[in-house]
Design a protein around this motif. Structure first.
Motif: not given
Lengths: 141, 118
Positions: B37, B43, B47, B59-61, B65-66, B68, B89
């Motif tokens: 990922v 951005d 995910l 990871t998303a942070e 990423m906004n 999951i 998120i």
């Protein structure tokens, strides 16, 4: 030499769950400085991969992030087992992580290649049995 | 695509940050390997994962990423929910499996994204 802003973090090697906390705090700090999101993202990802590596392989270590006028420098230092073959470790897909680490979503052999991918400069100094220091830089363009 | 559309298409439940459902995502990534990922940059992405631990949120942070989506009815832990709330998120959970969830989003116009070149 311009003024340098330094953020220092100790990375706890005993708790996989808390890995990434230093990168998270660092990202927050960099946001407050008004640095562009793209630069912050590159620094954050490189530092986060390094932080995960220190927790997985080296029982923790330290991270220093220095903000210069023209770049951000990240120095990750640990007293772990060291890297035997740096060239091999830099290959995508090569990993010495255990199945347990893979089940946690890491150990795909992408950590060091990702760190190189997102930075403009990366240097690895490692001595087997003594530890590893990785220096990375992301330039403001 | 709005996150609310993802919720509807995947018949997903909202775990937290419902106020973010109006935000848009422009690309998607499906993986249980977080380093894969992290190899992909963009951005405002969503995910999709079957992995449940706090590093998924981290990871998303890091990737900005906004949203999951947890597939196969996976439920995030209380600690993960707290981390996600901190970062705004949106967490969704769906009974659909990874392949199906990705396929539904892709066929409705949410494309994947290129891996950033070195």
């Amino acid at each position: 030499m311009p003024d340098v802003l330094n953020f220092h973090f100790e990375v706890d090697g005993d708790d996989f769950k808390s890995a990434g906390h230093a990168s998270f705090i660092c990202k927050k700090n960099l946001r407050q400085l008004g640095i562009s999101p793209e630069i912050i993202r590159r620094v954050s990802i490189a530092m986060y991969e390094g932080e995960i590596n220190m927790v997985i392989h080296a029982r923790g270590g330290s991270a220093d992030v220095n903000v210069y006028e023209d770049c951000i420098e990240i120095i990750l230092a640990d007293k772990g087992p060291g890297i035997k073959n740096i060239k091999q470790a830099m290959q995508e897909g090569y990993s010495t992580a255990t199945d347990n680490i893979r089940s946690l979503g890491f150990g795909a052999g992408m950590g060091l290649p990702n760190m190189k991918r997102y930075t403009d400069y990366m240097d690895i100094k490692s001595t087997v049995g003594e530890g590893t220091t990785i220096t990375m830089k992301v330039n403001f363009e | 695509m709005k996150i609310s559309a993802i919720k509807d298409l995947l018949e997903a439940d909202v775990v937290c940050n419902e106020e973010g459902l109006n935000r848009h995502v422009y690309s998607a990534c499906g993986s249980d390997m977080m380093s894969d990922v992290l190899a992909f940059v963009k951005d405002q992405a969503v995910l999709l994962t079957g992995l449940v631990n706090s590093q998924v949120i981290r990871t998303a942070e890091m990737m900005d990423m906004n949203c999951i989506v947890f597939v196969r009815s996976k439920v995030p832990t209380a600690e993960m929910i707290e981390l996600a709330k901190d970062s705004g998120i949106v967490l969704l959970t769906t009974t659909k499996r990874m392949y199906e969830a990705c396929g539904i989003l892709f066929s409705n116009g949410l494309v994947s994204n290129r891996v950033k070149d070195a």
